[in-house]
Design an enzyme around this catalytic site. Structure first.
Site, PDB file in Angstrom:
ATOM      1  N   GLU A  43      -8.034 -12.941   3.039  1.00 38.71           N
ATOM      2  CA  GLU A  43      -8.004 -12.119   4.244  1.00 38.71           C
ATOM      3  C   GLU A  43      -8.922 -10.931   4.036  1.00 38.71           C
ATOM      4  O   GLU A  43      -9.375 -10.666   2.925  1.00 38.71           O
ATOM      5  CB  GLU A  43      -6.573 -11.676   4.551  1.00 38.71           C
ATOM      6  CG  GLU A  43      -5.844 -11.034   3.367  1.00 38.71           C
ATOM      7  CD  GLU A  43      -4.351 -10.891   3.613  1.00 38.71           C
ATOM      8  OE1 GLU A  43      -3.976  -9.938   4.333  1.00 38.71           O
ATOM      9  OE2 GLU A  43      -3.566 -11.711   3.089  1.00 38.71           O
TER      10      GLU A  43
ATOM     11  N   ASP B 252       7.695 -15.462   1.230  1.00 36.36           N
ATOM     12  CA  ASP B 252       6.675 -15.113   0.248  1.00 36.36           C
ATOM     13  C   ASP B 252       6.919 -13.677  -0.165  1.00 36.36           C
ATOM     14  O   ASP B 252       7.272 -12.830   0.652  1.00 36.36           O
ATOM     15  CB  ASP B 252       5.254 -15.339   0.778  1.00 36.36           C
ATOM     16  CG  ASP B 252       4.910 -14.515   1.998  1.00 36.36           C
ATOM     17  OD1 ASP B 252       4.307 -13.429   1.855  1.00 36.36           O
ATOM     18  OD2 ASP B 252       5.245 -14.961   3.119  1.00 36.36           O
TER      19      ASP B 252
END
Length: 261
Positions: free
Chosen positions: A146, A61
């Site tokens: 997050e 990623d």
């Protein structure tokens, strides 16, 4: 990302690393063919028991911090998929998204886009922003949720029930547009504190850099596991996040057949 690893590859993942293994080839790789990981790690974890080396399908990623990628070399050296940052909140677009998206596509890397959640904007606004910047086609969209304690503008921590409701709203809008329900990426603390397992029908991408997800997220099914943030891969300048897919090559092909847009 996940056994047809050779001993040399396992040794490289366990070693100190300094830029990935020697590039194996720059020849084009047939679409759909899984390439074995030829990686190392700048800060390797001494894996025991269930480890990344047990999975043959690996990928990365990335975001604007990866400014130089030779996608053909990376593909030949084990990058089978890439999740690329596209947007954040309701007004930030990653300046490298288009270059990464096009480069991955030309090299035959399975590509998807992710949105970084901003806790101070409405879910619908963030979903519309993502849709504005990400074309249809590719892997399912990803919602990255997050805590953001170092954000200069938003460090709020809403109750878990509110966060789950916002995640569901975002995902419903995205699913309606792309025809695929998004994947949820999250971290151990965020997952536990907000009881993210309560979201029904969720497909998870989990971060766990010092233990298998089964130890950090007990009982939780997962599709992708982010196992390091300090990976070194031929063709990619600097350190990069590396992930594995939960199954073998056959399971990967089956998953792509049902989960690609």
């Amino acid at each position: 990302m996940r056994v047809f690893w050779v001993l040399g590859v396992v040794a490289m993942l366990a070693g100190c690393g300094g830029g990935g293994g020697a590039p194996v080839s720059k020849e084009p790789v047939p679409v759909g063919q899984v390439t074995a990981p030829n990686f190392s790690d700048a800060d390797p974890h001494p894996w025991a028991g269930r480890k990344p080396a047990n999975y043959p399908v690996h990928g990365i990623d990335i975001s604007r911090f990866q400014t130089s990628i030779d996608w053909q070399t990376a593909r030949a050296n084990g990058v089978n998929f890439a999740f690329i940052k596209a947007t954040e909140g309701g007004d930030l677009a990653d300046p490298m998204f288009r270059d990464h998206w096009n480069g991955a596509g030309r090299a035959g890397v399975q590509r998807g886009a992710y949105h970084f959640w901003y806790h101070c904007r409405p879910a619908a606004e963030q979903a519309r922003w993502f849709i504005k910047h990400v074309p249809k086609g590719g892997l399912p969209p990803v919602l990255d949720m997050e805590w953001t304690p170092f954000s200069p503008t938003c460090t709020i921590r809403k109750p878990g029930a509110e966060i789950r409701a916002e995640a569901a709203e975002f995902m419903n809008i995205i699913a309606a547009h792309y025809g695929q329900r998004p994947i949820l990426y999250t971290t151990p603390d965020f997952y536990v504190e907000n009881e993210m397992w309560r979201l029904s029908g969720m497909e998870f991408w989990l971060r766990a850099v010092t233990a298998h997800p089964g130890e950090r997220y007990e009982g939780q099914h997962w599709t992708f596991w982010q196992y390091t943030g300090t990976g070194l891969i031929p063709g990619i300048q600097g350190e990069v996040d590396i992930n594995v897919f939960a199954g073998g090559e056959g399971a990967w092909a089956d998953w792509l057949a049902t989960r690609q847009q």
